[in-house]
Structure formats: structure tokens, C-alpha cells
Design a protein around this motif. Structure first.
Motif, PDB file in Angstrom:
ATOM      1  N   LEU A  30       1.028  -1.789  -0.041  1.00  0.00           N
ATOM      2  CA  LEU A  30       0.019  -0.096  -0.193  1.00  0.00           C
ATOM      3  C   LEU A  30       0.667   1.687   0.273  1.00  0.00           C
ATOM      4  N   ALA A  31       1.743   1.388   1.038  1.00  0.00           N
ATOM      5  CA  ALA A  31       2.659   2.571   1.239  1.00  0.00           C
ATOM      6  C   ALA A  31       3.641   2.414  -0.494  1.00  0.00           C
ATOM      7  N   GLN A  32       3.690   1.653  -1.010  1.00  0.00           N
ATOM      8  CA  GLN A  32       3.946   1.399  -2.492  1.00  0.00           C
ATOM      9  C   GLN A  32       3.438   2.031  -4.044  1.00  0.00           C
ATOM     10  N   GLY A  33       2.481   1.615  -3.040  1.00  0.00           N
ATOM     11  CA  GLY A  33       1.532   2.283  -4.413  1.00  0.00           C
ATOM     12  C   GLY A  33       0.541   3.174  -4.583  1.00  0.00           C
ATOM     13  N   LEU A  34       0.893   4.402  -2.789  1.00  0.00           N
ATOM     14  CA  LEU A  34       0.810   5.519  -3.355  1.00  0.00           C
ATOM     15  C   LEU A  34       1.293   6.018  -4.288  1.00  0.00           C
ATOM     16  N   GLY A  90      -2.494  -4.625  -2.024  1.00  0.00           N
ATOM     17  CA  GLY A  90      -2.483  -3.009  -1.377  1.00  0.00           C
ATOM     18  C   GLY A  90      -1.479  -3.077  -2.280  1.00  0.00           C
ATOM     19  N   TYR A  91      -1.235  -3.540  -2.995  1.00  0.00           N
ATOM     20  CA  TYR A  91      -0.759  -1.931  -4.354  1.00  0.00           C
ATOM     21  C   TYR A  91      -1.612  -1.445  -5.076  1.00  0.00           C
ATOM     22  N   ARG A  92      -2.783  -2.657  -5.428  1.00  0.00           N
ATOM     23  CA  ARG A  92      -4.018  -1.517  -6.343  1.00  0.00           C
ATOM     24  C   ARG A  92      -4.724  -0.242  -5.144  1.00  0.00           C
ATOM     25  N   LEU A  93      -4.627  -1.149  -3.701  1.00  0.00           N
ATOM     26  CA  LEU A  93      -5.387   0.027  -2.718  1.00  0.00           C
ATOM     27  C   LEU A  93      -4.618   1.776  -2.990  1.00  0.00           C
ATOM     28  N   GLY A  94      -3.541   1.428  -3.063  1.00  0.00           N
ATOM     29  CA  GLY A  94      -2.313   2.372  -3.395  1.00  0.00           C
ATOM     30  C   GLY A  94      -2.558   3.360  -4.347  1.00  0.00           C
ATOM     31  N   LEU A  95      -2.827   2.558  -5.711  1.00  0.00           N
ATOM     32  CA  LEU A  95      -3.240   3.463  -6.838  1.00  0.00           C
ATOM     33  C   LEU A  95      -5.006   4.026  -6.424  1.00  0.00           C
ATOM     34  N   ILE A  96      -5.341   3.576  -5.790  1.00  0.00           N
ATOM     35  CA  ILE A  96      -7.087   4.113  -6.180  1.00  0.00           C
ATOM     36  C   ILE A  96      -6.448   5.153  -5.060  1.00  0.00           C
ATOM     37  N   ILE A  97      -5.762   5.300  -3.893  1.00  0.00           N
ATOM     38  CA  ILE A  97      -5.987   6.111  -3.147  1.00  0.00           C
ATOM     39  C   ILE A  97      -4.840   7.281  -3.560  1.00  0.00           C
TER      40      ILE A  97
END
Length: 465
Positions: free
Chosen positions: A29-33, A190-197
């Protein structure tokens, strides 16, 4: 710091499996933001502030580190502090630097983007952020692999020479695959949530919170997701005892070790005509997507969508369509061959790229007034792009040798993205000189041409059989 010696026996309790999944969720998640901001939000923001299409196209070079990360992957794997931990030695400073860069971006004045020097300043900060993210990804992927293996056999430290574990029963095999699939799913979520946020939600909040508060909030969110890795302690089960060959390579010098590493992997890809043909597929597969995707959000801004609409309808729902496409691809590929999947899924993505041209034509000739058509085409393109990506990743896995699966996979993914990402800069010139409708139609034609390497690869593959 040189490669550490064998880690000492663990003196603390092993993380539970679900805590492991939670840790991976926060890391990805931290990586995807920041990745979500760069890939999803940035083109729309730049166009909103009247940045030229040519300058927006050059933003694709920000992602070049993701295509070249294999060059320093051995450094991330081989140099760390035993006291801090193999992965933590890289993850903690990378997340800390991400927070610093995001705070710096928060105090950047977006109204100055009309000036070329300000655009270059922002690109410089985001290139640094991309370099940090790519390095973070190498360390995080390594930690995820070791954690999932340790969950299967927690009492045995991992070594570079360790063979694939010998499972004693069907139940153990099923449990192992189930846990691995769960771990991979958590990474993707997690990564997709980061992209969305970082992409969609950020666009929705910019007009309400303002530039500074939005990016400070993103920095705070990355900081919150750093807490679990701070308290995580790596031990023998999630570290790797270096093999004799690796130690000898380190003694001979890191440059020589890196040179041998690159020579070994590149030699594999030119070892036969089939592999050379596959190399051609990797290098061309994402070119059309790289050219077309960067101009979608600027077109949305120019036809009248605001950032909130783009954030929700294009980014968030587009991501949902991508998830649906991944699920459908998994089902379809049980019945389709790899060649059929690569060919037809990539053809479908090329055709949906052409649909953007039709939408642009409709808006500029006042044949369309409802944005619904644009939303539908965007969702359909994300769906087909996900089909094509799953087909490609499955075939990449096929060409990853068991003894070098992680490295082979990384090298192929880098080859897949390096030309596609670099081609992004050409999109600005094309859209500027051709207009949006012809830009997307030419992208579609390039997509058709890029099907040729797939057909040639299949022909060689069939002949060698």
C-alpha cells in the motif's frame, strides 16, 4: 556495508501467518501510493494546469527506474545490516525518503507549472520518488518471497542453495499453494489500493483540500504504513544464508559479480531462436499501450471533465475494471493456450485504444455530449489491458527457470516495461501534431503491428517442437 555472515538463531517468536499478510498489505500500500499519483493522477493534473501535451508525454521517463531496477537488484540483495534486517535495511530508508519527497512536493507551487523550469523541477522530484519506489519494490518482493516460504517451513533458515521443499502429502501441497496465492493476492490488493488512493482519491480531494494538504495527507499515510515494518524483526527464517558461490563472488568484487549476473541472464535470452523471438515479444508488447495511455487523462480534461470526475469515474472504476479483467483472464486461460491468450487479449486492447479515438471524434464534432461513453470506453480498455497483462505475466512465468525464477521474472518484466514506458514520451508529440482522435487511431495501428512478434514467436515455438 558488505554482505553479512550467517544470521544468528532467532530469539523471538515467529510472526503469525496473518500478521505476515498484514505486513505485506501495508508495504505494498505504501509503495502504491506515490506510484498511483505518478501513473494515474499526474497527467490529468498537468493538463489541468495547462501543461503542454509534449511536456506531459515526457513524464513517461519518470518511470524508467522501474524498467531498470534489475541493474541494482543484486546490490539490494547483497548489502544490508544484519542488526536491522535484510529487507528492513532498504525498506525503512526508502519509505523515509518517500515521505521526505512527498512533503517537498506538497510545498511545490502547481500554478508555476506553466513555466518549463517548474515542470522540470517537479519531474526531478518525481523521478527520485520513482527511483526510491523501484528500489523499495526489489526489497519488498524479496521479503514477501522469504516470508511466504518461511510460513511453509518456519523452522528452517533459507539459503541460496536450498532446493524446492519436498512436500510429503497432497494436503501439504494444497496448503502451500493456497498460502502462496493468498500472499500474492494481498500484494496485488495492497498495491491496487495504493494506486486508487494515490491516483483516484487524490484527484477527488485536490479541489477540496488543496495541493499542499492533499500531499501532506499522502505523506502521513505512507508514514502510518511504515509503523508495522519498524516493529517487524527479521530473523533466520526470513534471512538468506549466502552460498559459497555468492561469498566468492562478493570477494571478487561487486562490479564483477554484477557483470557475471547480467551476462548469465542475458545469455539465457539469446540462447535459441525461440528465446530471441520471445525477447522481441517482450520488447514490443507494451509499446502501443505506452504511447496511448499517457494521453487519456489529458483528453478527459480537454473535453470538460474535472479532476473529481476523473478521479472517480476514470481511476477508481477503471481500477475495478482491471480487477474484473484479471479474474476473467484467470478463468479464460484455463481453456486457452498462451499464444491464443497473448494474441487475442492484446488485439482486444488495441481495439479499445481505437475506441478512444472514436470518442474524441464524437466530442470534437459534437456528436457526443454525454460523458458516459468515455467512462464505458475507459472501463473497457482497463478490462482488456488487464486481460493482456495476465496473459503476458503467465507466459513470463513459463520462461522463468525454476532455479532462477525470481531473477528471470524480474528481468523479463523490466524488458516488458522499459520500451513501453520510454515510448510514453512520444505520445505528447503525436497528440500535439495529430490531435487526440488520430493519436489513438495510430496507437491502435501500432498495436496491430506489435502482434507480428507474437505470431513469429509462436511459429518458431511450433517448429522447434
Amino acid at each position: 556495508m558488505p554482505l553479512s555472515k550467517s544470521p544468528a538463531p532467532p530469539s523471538h517468536t515467529h510472526l503469525t501467518y496473518y500478521k505476515t499478510l498484514g505486513l505485506l498489505l501495508t508495504l505494498y500500500l505504501a509503495q502504491g501510493l506515490p506510484a498511483g499519483f505518478i501513473t494515474q493522477a499526474l497527467p490529468a493534473i498537468l493538463r489541468e494546469y495547462k501543461v503542454s501535451l509534449v511536456a506531459i508525454g515526457w513524464s513517461g521517463l519518470i518511470l524508467v527506474p522501474w524498467g531498470l531496477k534489475f541493474l541494482w537488484a543484486t546490490v539490494v540483495d547483497g548489502y544490508y545490516s544484519q542488526k536491522i534486517g535484510r529487507a528492513k535495511s532498504w525498506i525503512l530508508p526508502m519509505q523515509g525518503l518517500s515521505i521526505v519527497i512527498l512533503i517537498a512536493v506538497a510545498f511545490f507551487e502547481p500554478h508555476n507549472l506553466a513555466q518549463t523550469s517548474s515542470v522540470m523541477t517537479l519531474y526531478g522530484m518525481l523521478f527520485t520518488l520513482s527511483l526510491i519506489g523501484a528500489t523499495h519494490d526489489v526489497a519488498t518482493d524479496g521479503l514477501a518471497t522469504r516470508l511466504l516460504k518461511a510460513a511453509m517451513a518456519p523452522k528452517e533458515p533459507l539459503t541460496h542453495d536450498m532446493p524446492v521443499p519436498n512436500l510429503d502429502s497432497v494436503n501439504q501441497t494444497t496448503n502451500h499453494h493456497h498460502r502462496q496465492s493468498q500472499g500474492n493476492a494481498v500484494q496485488v490488493i495492497g498495491y491496487r489500493l495504493g494506486l486508487i488512493i494515490g491516483g483516484g482519491v487524490l484527484l477527488m480531494l485536490l479541489e477540496q483540500w488543496g495541493w499542499r494538504n492533499s500531499f501532506l495527507a499522502m505523506a502521513a499515510l505512507v508514514a502510518m504504513n511504515t509503523v508495522p515494518i519498524v516493529f517487524f524483526k527479521e530473523h533466520a527464517n526470513t534471512s538468506v544464508i549466502p552460498s559459497k558461490k555468492q561469498v566468492q563472488a562478493e570477494k571478487s568484487g561487486s562490479f564483477k559479480a554484477l557483470k557475471n549476473y547480467l551476462s548469465h541472464h542475458y545469455q539465457y535470452f539469446w540462447s535459441s531462436r525461440e528465446m530471441l523471438a520471445w525477447l522481441g515479444v517482450l520488447l514490443t508488447y507494451k509499446i502501443a499501450d505506452g504511447i496511448s495511455s499517457g494521453m487519456v487523462k489529458p483528453m478527459m480534461v480537454d473535453v470538460g471533465l474535472n479532476l473529481q470526475q476523473i478521479g472517480f469515474w476514470a481511476t477508481i472504476l477503471g481500477s475495478a475494471a482491471s480487477v474484473a479483467g484479471a479474474g476473467v483472464a484467470t478463468i479464460l486461460m484455463k481453456r486457452l493456450t498462451r499464444f491464443t491468450s497473448l494474441l487475442y487479449f492484446n488485439l482486444a486492447q488495441a481495439l479499445t485504444t481505437g475506441l478512444y479515438g472514436l470518442v474524441a471524434y464524437g466530442f470534437y464534432h459534437q456528436l457526443l455530449t454525454d460523458f458516459l461513453w468515455l467512462y464505458v470506453v475507459n472501463a473497457l480498455e482497463h478490462f482488456c489491458a488487464s486481460l493482456a497483462l495476465i496473459a503476458m505475466l503467465t507466459t513470463i512465468m513459463h520462461y522463468s527457470r525454476p532455479a532462477n525464477a525470481g531473477s528471470d521474472f524480474t528481468v523479463q518484466v523490466c524488458l516488458l516495461t522499459v520500451l513501453g514506458g520510454s515510448a510514453h514520451f512520444a505520445s505528447g508529440y503525436m497528440a500535439h501534431f495529430l490531435g487526440y482522435q488520430w493519436h489513438f487511431w495510430v496507437s491502435m495501428l501500432i498495436g496491430f503491428v506489435c502482434l507480428t512478434p507474437i505470431i513469429y514467436w509462436h511459429k518458431l515455438q511450433s517448429n522447434e517442437k
